[in-house]
Design a protein around this motif. Structure first.
Motif, PDB file in Angstrom:
ATOM      1  N   CYS A 271      23.094 -12.748   3.838  1.00  0.00           N
ATOM      2  CA  CYS A 271      22.190 -13.088   4.942  1.00  0.00           C
ATOM      3  C   CYS A 271      21.295 -11.871   5.225  1.00  0.00           C
ATOM      4  O   CYS A 271      21.806 -10.786   5.476  1.00  0.00           O
ATOM      5  CB  CYS A 271      23.016 -13.447   6.176  1.00  0.00           C
ATOM      6  SG  CYS A 271      22.013 -13.715   7.650  1.00  0.00           S
ATOM      7  N   CYS A 274      22.099 -10.549   9.061  1.00  0.00           N
ATOM      8  CA  CYS A 274      23.354  -9.914   9.472  1.00  0.00           C
ATOM      9  C   CYS A 274      24.137  -9.327   8.300  1.00  0.00           C
ATOM     10  O   CYS A 274      25.132  -8.643   8.503  1.00  0.00           O
ATOM     11  CB  CYS A 274      24.223 -10.897  10.268  1.00  0.00           C
ATOM     12  SG  CYS A 274      25.057 -12.112   9.227  1.00  0.00           S
ATOM     13  N   CYS A 288      24.358 -19.256   7.080  1.00  0.00           N
ATOM     14  CA  CYS A 288      25.203 -18.080   7.267  1.00  0.00           C
ATOM     15  C   CYS A 288      26.310 -18.439   8.247  1.00  0.00           C
ATOM     16  O   CYS A 288      26.034 -18.834   9.383  1.00  0.00           O
ATOM     17  CB  CYS A 288      24.363 -16.921   7.798  1.00  0.00           C
ATOM     18  SG  CYS A 288      25.363 -15.473   8.210  1.00  0.00           S
ATOM     19  N   CYS A 291      26.277 -15.527  11.475  1.00  0.00           N
ATOM     20  CA  CYS A 291      25.298 -15.546  12.572  1.00  0.00           C
ATOM     21  C   CYS A 291      24.694 -16.931  12.781  1.00  0.00           C
ATOM     22  O   CYS A 291      23.936 -17.128  13.731  1.00  0.00           O
ATOM     23  CB  CYS A 291      24.198 -14.508  12.349  1.00  0.00           C
ATOM     24  SG  CYS A 291      23.045 -14.914  11.021  1.00  0.00           S
TER      25      CYS A 291
HETATM   26 ZN   LIG Z   1      23.810 -14.031   9.110  1.00  0.00          ZN
END
Ligand SMILES: [Zn+2]
Length: 309
Positions: A271, A274, A288, A291
């Motif tokens: 991702c 994050c 993801c 997050c």
């Molecule tokens: Zn993420």
């Protein structure tokens, strides 16, 4: 997340206006020669940063698979038209300052005519270093502020900025030229070892290009390229650098394993917001689980620029 400003070629006819009809055959052919001299003969996975419409991509033929990354989706669509959709080419719209790849993923990376648009060059170079495996090869082209034309103009008083100082010069918004010494310092600071330097486009002068056949200029440039080992006074410079540091998290069996059709691209990604991996594959996006952000996948192009609403 805020990142430095990005030079966006979305909707641009750059390929047609600059390359195909812009009298750039000389530059294009000298780049082909430099790439042939610098590229590893073969490899598994290559990342092409700022791939644009895929002008250089066919030159990476020794690699099993090539990831074309560009900030502009329309440039990638043009690349798709040129190269087709297959297992060999992966198309990714993403921000070079927030690459969506696992650390140490690639055997090689190229960045040609792209650093030219980087407001924060060291940050971009650091991202490339992160996604290269140890001993990974990085071929970088940069625009050289210490070029003969700039030096002459400076001494004639027709140019205010000094070509001799190390800081980048932004001569047009989001167009930067760099000092060779600054590039070397950044690269070495990041743990790259520069193995070879070639200088290009020694004869990028309108008059010469008009009166001397292109083939002759290309041949002369191909000889002059080697002088890059000693001095760099041409407008374009290519370096081949190698990442010396060991992988922080080596993936078992990663290197030297030939690619198979079933090698899933999904395992490449993290991702970009994050850093979590793996992402989960959904019908038309990747998700993801950390997050919750969703990244679109549309018509064979992965889009990591902004999460889906
Ligand atoms: Zn993420």
């Amino acid at each position: 997340m805020t990142t430095p400003p990005v030079c966006d070629y979305e909707g641009s006819d750059y390929q047609a206006s600059f390359w195909d009809k812009g009298g750039r055959e000389y530059e294009d052919r000298t780049e082909a020669i430099a790439l042939q001299r610098l590229l590893p003969k073969s490899g598994r996975l290559l990342l092409e940063l700022g791939a644009g419409a895929g002008r250089n991509t066919p030159r990476y033929r020794g690699f099993d698979r090539i990831v074309l990354l560009d900030y502009s989706r329309t440039q990638l669509e043009q690349a798709q038209q040129r190269l087709g959709r297959s297992e060999k080419y992966i198309y990714i719209a993403a921000d070079v300052y927030r690459l969506p790849f696992l650390a140490g993923l690639f055997d090689a990376a190229t960045m040609i005519r792209v650093l030219h648009h980087m407001a924060d060059a060291p940050k971009a170079l650091g991202q490339v270093k992160d996604v290269l495996g140890s001993n990974g090869v990085f071929i970088l082209e940069y625009a050289n502020k210490l070029n003969l034309k700039a030096i002459v103009r400076y001494f004639l008083g027709r140019q205010k900025w000094s070509p001799f100082t190390p800081e980048p010069v932004e001569f047009v918004k989001l167009n930067f030229d760099f000092h060779p010494k600054a590039i070397r310092n950044w690269m070495e600071g990041l743990g790259f070892r520069i193995e070879q330097t070639l200088t290009l486009s020694h004869f990028r002068v309108g008059l010469l290009k008009r009166i001397i056949p292109t083939g002759i200029l290309v041949f002369l440039d191909s000889l002059f390229q080697w002088t890059g080992a000693w001095w760099q006074l041409s407008p374009s410079v290519f370096v081949r650098a190698r990442k010396m540091e060991r992988d922080p998290r080596p993936e078992p069996g990663r290197r030297g394993v030939p690619l198979h059709g079933q090698d899933t691209v999904l395992t490449y990604f993290k991702c970009p917001d994050c850093g979590h991996s793996p992402l989960i594959e959904k019908t038309a996006h990747l998700e993801c689980s950390s997050c919750g952000k969703m990244w679109a996948v549309r018509d064979g192009i992965y889009d990591f620029r902004e999460p889906m609403k």
